[in-house]
Motif scaffolding. Structure first.
Motif, mmCIF file in Angstrom:
data_model
loop_
_atom_site.group_PDB
_atom_site.id
_atom_site.type_symbol
_atom_site.label_atom_id
_atom_site.label_comp_id
_atom_site.label_asym_id
_atom_site.label_seq_id
_atom_site.Cartn_x
_atom_site.Cartn_y
_atom_site.Cartn_z
ATOM 1 N N LEU A 191 26.677 75.529 3.783
ATOM 2 C CA LEU A 191 27.532 75.945 2.339
ATOM 3 C C LEU A 191 28.458 75.243 1.401
ATOM 4 O O LEU A 191 28.157 75.427 0.484
ATOM 5 C CB LEU A 191 27.551 78.100 2.261
ATOM 6 C CG LEU A 191 27.688 78.169 1.311
ATOM 7 C CD1 LEU A 191 26.894 78.157 0.093
ATOM 8 C CD2 LEU A 191 28.246 80.513 1.926
ATOM 9 N N ALA A 192 29.619 75.176 2.740
ATOM 10 C CA ALA A 192 30.563 74.299 2.236
ATOM 11 C C ALA A 192 29.592 73.272 1.299
ATOM 12 O O ALA A 192 30.447 72.018 0.384
ATOM 13 C CB ALA A 192 31.442 74.108 3.248
ATOM 14 N N GLN A 193 28.287 72.678 2.532
ATOM 15 C CA GLN A 193 28.159 70.686 2.073
ATOM 16 C C GLN A 193 27.412 71.748 -0.036
ATOM 17 O O GLN A 193 27.759 70.646 -1.174
ATOM 18 C CB GLN A 193 27.488 70.284 2.595
ATOM 19 C CG GLN A 193 28.410 69.759 3.253
ATOM 20 C CD GLN A 193 26.902 69.243 5.325
ATOM 21 O OE1 GLN A 193 25.910 69.361 4.518
ATOM 22 N NE2 GLN A 193 27.719 69.234 6.039
ATOM 23 N N ARG A 194 27.046 72.027 0.253
ATOM 24 C CA ARG A 194 26.436 71.973 -0.889
ATOM 25 C C ARG A 194 27.460 72.947 -2.353
ATOM 26 O O ARG A 194 27.114 72.993 -3.584
ATOM 27 C CB ARG A 194 25.265 74.171 -0.609
ATOM 28 C CG ARG A 194 24.584 74.596 -2.230
ATOM 29 C CD ARG A 194 23.666 75.739 -1.836
ATOM 30 N NE ARG A 194 23.695 76.380 -2.891
ATOM 31 C CZ ARG A 194 22.965 77.458 -3.114
ATOM 32 N NH1 ARG A 194 22.888 78.424 -1.736
ATOM 33 N NH2 ARG A 194 22.993 77.873 -4.123
ATOM 34 N N ILE A 195 28.685 73.873 -1.741
ATOM 35 C CA ILE A 195 29.605 73.836 -2.739
ATOM 36 C C ILE A 195 29.851 72.477 -3.554
ATOM 37 O O ILE A 195 30.817 72.731 -4.597
ATOM 38 C CB ILE A 195 30.447 74.612 -2.191
ATOM 39 C CG1 ILE A 195 30.036 75.690 -2.384
ATOM 40 C CG2 ILE A 195 31.578 74.961 -3.185
ATOM 41 C CD1 ILE A 195 30.614 77.358 -1.464
ATOM 42 N N VAL A 196 29.936 71.940 -1.908
ATOM 43 C CA VAL A 196 30.809 70.622 -2.763
ATOM 44 C C VAL A 196 29.696 69.628 -3.744
ATOM 45 O O VAL A 196 30.708 69.281 -4.948
ATOM 46 C CB VAL A 196 31.204 69.522 -1.703
ATOM 47 C CG1 VAL A 196 31.336 68.012 -1.937
ATOM 48 C CG2 VAL A 196 32.033 69.995 -0.268
ATOM 49 N N ALA A 197 28.870 69.807 -3.317
ATOM 50 C CA ALA A 197 27.403 69.147 -4.230
ATOM 51 C C ALA A 197 27.602 69.642 -5.332
ATOM 52 O O ALA A 197 27.179 69.301 -7.071
ATOM 53 C CB ALA A 197 25.786 69.452 -3.845
ATOM 54 N N GLU A 198 27.673 71.307 -5.836
ATOM 55 C CA GLU A 198 27.364 71.303 -6.365
ATOM 56 C C GLU A 198 28.794 71.788 -7.990
ATOM 57 O O GLU A 198 28.137 72.253 -9.357
ATOM 58 C CB GLU A 198 26.447 72.840 -6.649
ATOM 59 C CG GLU A 198 24.910 72.789 -6.101
ATOM 60 C CD GLU A 198 24.474 73.668 -5.931
ATOM 61 O OE1 GLU A 198 25.336 75.143 -6.081
ATOM 62 O OE2 GLU A 198 23.502 73.935 -5.558
ATOM 63 N N VAL A 199 29.996 72.320 -7.030
ATOM 64 C CA VAL A 199 31.191 72.033 -7.579
ATOM 65 C C VAL A 199 31.866 71.152 -7.945
ATOM 66 O O VAL A 199 32.375 70.749 -6.886
ATOM 67 C CB VAL A 199 32.101 73.293 -7.493
ATOM 68 C CG1 VAL A 199 33.057 73.732 -7.394
ATOM 69 C CG2 VAL A 199 31.103 74.510 -7.035
ATOM 70 N N PRO A 200 31.705 70.219 -9.116
ATOM 71 C CA PRO A 200 32.688 68.790 -9.365
ATOM 72 C C PRO A 200 34.265 68.425 -9.090
ATOM 73 O O PRO A 200 33.994 69.986 -9.900
ATOM 74 C CB PRO A 200 32.129 68.532 -10.497
ATOM 75 C CG PRO A 200 30.712 68.663 -10.569
ATOM 76 C CD PRO A 200 30.369 70.132 -10.160
#
Length: 552
Positions: free
Chosen positions: A204-213
């Motif tokens: 989830l953390a990796q996904r957030i980093v990718a989706e929240v610049p």
């Protein structure tokens, strides 16, 4: 003839006896009564103990009263035999043509067959999952997702107005720990010891980093908040998607935060204070719940001015009632027994009737076996078995049916292999196979050009046909009882009994003509019974949120 129709005939016979002065019942005649199917079918199709209930009030012994009523019932052409047993039981047999009309009424009602107005006018808030948006839904949530959704369907079928509610625990320390865990994972730091450690956190953390610049460029405190809110949004969406796939519907997703952000807690406290059950002591605000069987009084506002979880519970109940719900039903887990008295005390302190306006159902633990071993660990969540993994292992139909099949207040052990086995000893397969077999018969009839039009219900006079018709006639009463007692497992057990009655009928009664045989009226009558049975099994499976396959 349904049991309800037979009961109405008995009431009419009683009214006729009263009108002509044959009987005078102290306190008047009942407005309704029930007839039962005898345990021993040799005693008749149905039985009633009304003579034992009313005999003394009429100045007669029950058997004398039964004789008078039996004489009147024997005049009815729909009743072929009336016998008195024991101290005053009345056993009745119904004429084949009257019984056969049940099939006709089922086909006329279609998807509505089984519904009633027994709970008409009742407005019910049904809260059956309360979860943190900090991780996947687990095994405990899975049981309530199945049982709660089935209960909502049953209550609606009984005429109640039902709102299904999911309570989002989105306030408090667990949310901050969630944000800190995601921030740590995103930055390659050790996750706090009291944080969340499942593999899903790193994903989830990796996904957030990718989706929240730019989220990693924020200061540490702001990062934690940003990760908390982004994780909340995505984890809640995952829960919603999983529940939708599990065929579990919610009308309301209620945020605990909203109670505090919209002054729900101060509003509830003011309302409770007006009822006279709040007091100040030790620099805190208390509710005197011991006035209503709670084991101790409860703190609403701490000495530091912060509201407690109990304050949220009280505000949430007040909020539900102010939204117009007559009855608030809570489905809680096995570790929430202590909540029963305190929640009922909240209702009483709010000026409500805790025996009417609030209901708390406690579910027991579930164990899942796979390969003879208990499933304890999740691939993604670490320490819990998740709903998604259970669905992957067992399938939606098998999992929902099996979880709904047992009383929710009983501990349950499910074996994945047994639950998914395609064999008659597997209940969900047994019922679904019966439906598929019925659908196959109807397809074959269509291929032969046999149409379901007029039929002679009197031709359904075989013993097995009578057994099946009486089983079908019970469906509305089973649904109403399931709703009244909040026990959807009764639907599953009924479906299994009815599937058994169908298989016995099919083994004894030829439905379609063989080879070059002419289509006889009895074939059409039996085909109508087949179609009615298919309708009932489909309607019952739908109440459990389980599919009714046309082929297997």
């Amino acid at each position: 003839m349904t049991p309800e129709q037979l009961a109405e005939k008995i009431l009419q016979a009683l009214a006729a006896l009263a009108d002509d002065g044959t009987i005078t019942v102290e306190g008047g005649l009942p407005r309704e009564l029930k007839v039962e199917r005898p345990k021993n079918p040799e005693h008749g199709d149905y039985a009633t103990n009304v003579a034992m209930q009313l005999g003394k009030r009429a100045g007669l012994n029950p058997r004398q009263f039964a004789e008078l009523l039996a004489a009147k019932l024997r005049d009815d052409e729909a009743i072929t035999a009336v016998e008195i047993a024991g101290p005053g039981f009345i056993n009745l047999r119904v004429a084949a043509d009257a019984q056969g009309k049940v099939a006709q009424s089922i086909l006329a009602a279609g998807e509505k067959y089984g519904t009633s107005d027994s709970l008409h006018g009742r407005t019910i808030n049904l809260e059956f999952i309360s979860a943190n948006p900090t991780g996947p839904l687990h095994l405990g949530h899975t049981r309530w997702a199945a049982v709660g959704d089935a209960l909502a369907r049953v209550l609606t079928a009984a005429g109640a107005s039902v709102k299904r509610e999911f309570y989002i625990n989105d306030r408090g320390n667990q949310m901050d720990k969630f944000g800190a865990s995601l921030r740590a994972a995103a930055n390659g730091e050790p996750i706090p010891e009291d944080g969340y450690h499942g593999e899903y956190i790193a994903e989830l953390a990796q996904r957030i980093v990718a989706e929240v610049p730019g989220i990693l460029e924020l200061p540490a405190d702001e990062q934690s908040i940003a990760f908390r809110e982004a994780g909340y949004e995505r984890q809640l969406k995952e829960q919603q998607d999983q529940l939708e796939h599990f065929r579990t519907k919610f009308d309301v997703w209620f945020s605990e935060r909203s109670l505090h952000e919209q002054d729900g807690v101060p509003h509830a406290i003011q309302k409770l204070r007006e009822q006279g059950h709040l007091y100040d002591a030790d620099d805190a605000l208390w509710m005197r719940t011991t006035d209503f069987a709670d084991d101790k009084d409860r703190v609403l506002i701490r000495t530091n001015g912060e509201p407690t979880y109990f304050a949220s519970d009280a505000a949430y109940y007040v909020n539900k009632r102010e939204r117009g719900f007559e009855t608030c039903v809570y489905l809680l887990g096995a570790d929430h027994h202590g909540y029963v008295n305190r929640l009922k005390a909240i209702a009483a302190c709010a000026g409500d009737d805790p025996e009417h306006n609030i209901e708390i159902l406690i579910g027991q633990l579930v164990k899942i076996l796979k390969g003879g071993q208990e499933m304890r660990l999740s691939k993604r969540a670490g320490t819990i078995v998740t709903l998604a993994e259970l669905v992957e292992e067992g399938g939606v139909d098998a999992l929902r049916y099996t979880l709904c099949r047992y009383p929710a207040d009983s501990p349950l052990t499910l074996d994945i292999e047994e639950m998914t086995k395609q064999a008659s000893e597997n209940p969900v397969f047994y019922v679904q196979y019966a439906h598929a077999r019925l659908a196959s018969i109807l397809r074959n009839a269509d291929d032969l050009g046999i149409k379901l039009d007029e039929f002679d219900p009197g031709l359904l006079n075989h013993e097995r046909e009578g057994d099946l018709l009486r089983a079908l006639a019970e469906f509305p009463r089973v649904v109403a009882t399931s709703a009244e007692l909040r026990e959807p497992h009764r639907i599953a057990r009924y479906l299994e009994d009815t599937a058994s009655a169908f298989h016995k009928f099919y083994d004894s009664c030829r439905v379609l003509p063989r080879g070059d045989e002419e289509v006889e009226p009895v074939h059409k009558a039996r085909l109508t019974l087949v179609s009615a049975t298919r309708t009932v099994l489909a309607n019952g499976l739908d109440l459990l949120g389980v599919s009714a396959p046309e082929r297997m």
